[in-house]
Design an enzyme around this catalytic site. Structure first.
Site, PDB file in Angstrom:
ATOM      1  N   CYS A 130      30.034  40.871  32.604  1.00 20.26           N
ATOM      2  CA  CYS A 130      28.993  41.261  33.556  1.00 20.26           C
ATOM      3  C   CYS A 130      28.116  42.397  33.066  1.00 20.26           C
ATOM      4  CB  CYS A 130      29.639  41.646  34.889  1.00 20.26           C
ATOM      5  SG  CYS A 130      30.628  40.328  35.630  1.00 20.26           S
ATOM      6  N   LYS A 201      35.369  43.763  45.469  1.00 18.42           N
ATOM      7  CA  LYS A 201      35.492  42.528  44.704  1.00 18.42           C
ATOM      8  C   LYS A 201      36.731  42.635  43.821  1.00 18.42           C
ATOM      9  CE  LYS A 201      32.958  39.515  41.496  1.00 18.42           C
ATOM     10  NZ  LYS A 201      31.721  39.344  40.718  1.00 18.42           N
ATOM     11  N   ARG A 223      38.172  40.579  33.435  1.00 13.67           N
ATOM     12  CA  ARG A 223      37.287  41.521  34.127  1.00 13.67           C
ATOM     13  C   ARG A 223      38.066  42.575  34.911  1.00 13.67           C
ATOM     14  NH1 ARG A 223      33.712  36.397  35.807  1.00 13.67           N
ATOM     15  NH2 ARG A 223      32.527  36.199  33.880  1.00 13.67           N
ATOM     16  N   LYS A 254      35.335  40.124  48.727  1.00 13.53           N
ATOM     17  CA  LYS A 254      35.466  38.898  47.943  1.00 13.53           C
ATOM     18  C   LYS A 254      36.743  38.967  47.112  1.00 13.53           C
ATOM     19  CE  LYS A 254      33.135  36.214  44.330  1.00 13.53           C
ATOM     20  NZ  LYS A 254      32.027  36.144  43.379  1.00 13.53           N
ATOM     21  N   SER A 280      35.309  30.006  45.746  1.00 14.76           N
ATOM     22  CA  SER A 280      35.394  28.642  45.229  1.00 14.76           C
ATOM     23  C   SER A 280      36.788  28.020  45.334  1.00 14.76           C
ATOM     24  CB  SER A 280      34.923  28.607  43.773  1.00 14.76           C
ATOM     25  OG  SER A 280      35.697  29.479  42.962  1.00 14.76           O
TER      26      SER A 280
END
Length: 331
Positions: A130, A201, A223, A254, A280
């Site tokens: 990112c 997140k 990450r 999230k 997802s």
């Protein structure tokens, strides 16, 4: 005189009474629908791990936008899948990048539909991280550089606002990203464009299908250095408080399903709008079980989403958005 303990069964009797005393409900106005746009022509390509979710080329996007608008869904979350990737994610802040092109078209087709632009570099970089990656020869390891990444993220946010995005949604989790983007937008004359921060997140296993959809799987490492540990809850309050101080207008959690306690913690503490991202894998698990005939898809989705509302979410980002609206209309 003593009385027996009697539960309030009278309020659970008829469907009319149950509806009258219902504490939470999901409506079309709560929903945000994620969309994936890509380069090319005549592309409507189903994502294998997310049945019913597609990549759209710009020439086939209008029909999807028309359907979303006709259903009354107020907002979409726009993700771009570029044809060109490089180390610095140049397509993310290109004025003619895929997200910028799609945004301009969507605002022509449906001016009232809110376009929320995901602001990140991962699907635009060839390494899938990112931000800007530096390889340390001495330590023999790669690391994501925070401040150089912020510069590119600010450029991305400004280019998205220039294209007509109504809300900027930075998902990168770099330190200070909300402040940098808020300052950048203000200086560029976009003081009116709100920031929907991915405040909380987690470094979650629930993102697998999305990484297929966005072509954003990291080419090395993970990450965890810039996303949160799933074991931590109090950290979420610190992250949210920091984002509020930096100028965030919305706070996102999230994923949503495994983190309803975090949604509730934020709701009890802050007045900001809370956004739950029904991610997802949460979508794919329900779809897979429904396709096997193991669950009632409609019932499970509606129960799950009302759970997000009960936990304190004001808005729900979900790939089920169109289905939910159709089910609600059926009654």
């Amino acid at each position: 005189m003593s009385f027996p303990l009697v539960r309030n069964r009278r309020l659970r009797g008829s469907n009319a009474i149950r509806s009258l005393v219902r504490e939470n409900a999901v409506t079309v106005h709560d929903l945000i629908y994620p969309l994936f746009v890509t380069h090319g022509t005549n592309i409507k390509e189903e994502i294998a791990s997310m049945p019913g979710v597609y990549h759209y080329s710009l020439d086939l996007l209008e029909q999807e936008i028309r359907e979303v608008t006709e259903l009354g869904i107020p907002a979409i979350l726009l993700f771009g899948v570029p044809e060109h990737k490089d180390a610095h994610g140049g397509s993310a802040y290109d004025p003619n990048g895929i997200v910028q092109q799609a945004t301009r078209l969507i605002k022509q087709w449906s001016p009232e539909l809110l376009v929320i632009a995901d602001t990140c570099l991962c699907q635009f970089t060839d390494h899938g991280h990112c931000g800007v990656v530096h390889y340390d020869e001495e330590k023999q390891r790669a690391e994501v550089l925070n401040d150089p990444s912020l510069e590119l993220l600010v450029k991305t946010a400004i280019s998205q606002a220039e294209a007509g995005a109504d809300i900027i949604a930075p998902s990168n989790m770099m330190d200070g990203f909300v402040y940098a983007i808020r300052q950048g937008l203000d200086e560029a004359g976009y003081e009116h464009v709100p920031v929907m921060s991915y405040s909380v997140k987690y470094a979650s296993s629930y993102y697998g299908p999305f990484r297929e959809a966005a072509h954003s799987t990291p080419q090395f490492g993970d990450r965890k250095t810039y996303q949160m540990d799933p074991a931590n809850a109090r950290e979420a309050l610190r992250e949210a408080e920091s984002d509020i101080a930096e100028g965030a207008d919305f706070l996102m959690v999230k994923p949503a399903l495994a983190y309803m306690d975090v949604i509730r913690m934020l709701r009890d503490r802050y007045d900001h709008p809370i956004v739950a991202y029904n991610v997802s894998a949460e979508y794919s698990m329900i779809k897979a079980a429904a396709l096997q005939g193991w669950i009632d898809e409609k019932a499970v989705v509606l129960e799950t989403t009302v759970g997000f509302k009960r936990a304190g979410a004001d808005m729900i980002i979900t790939y089920f958005a169109k289905d939910i609206v159709k089910w609600l209309k059926q009654g």
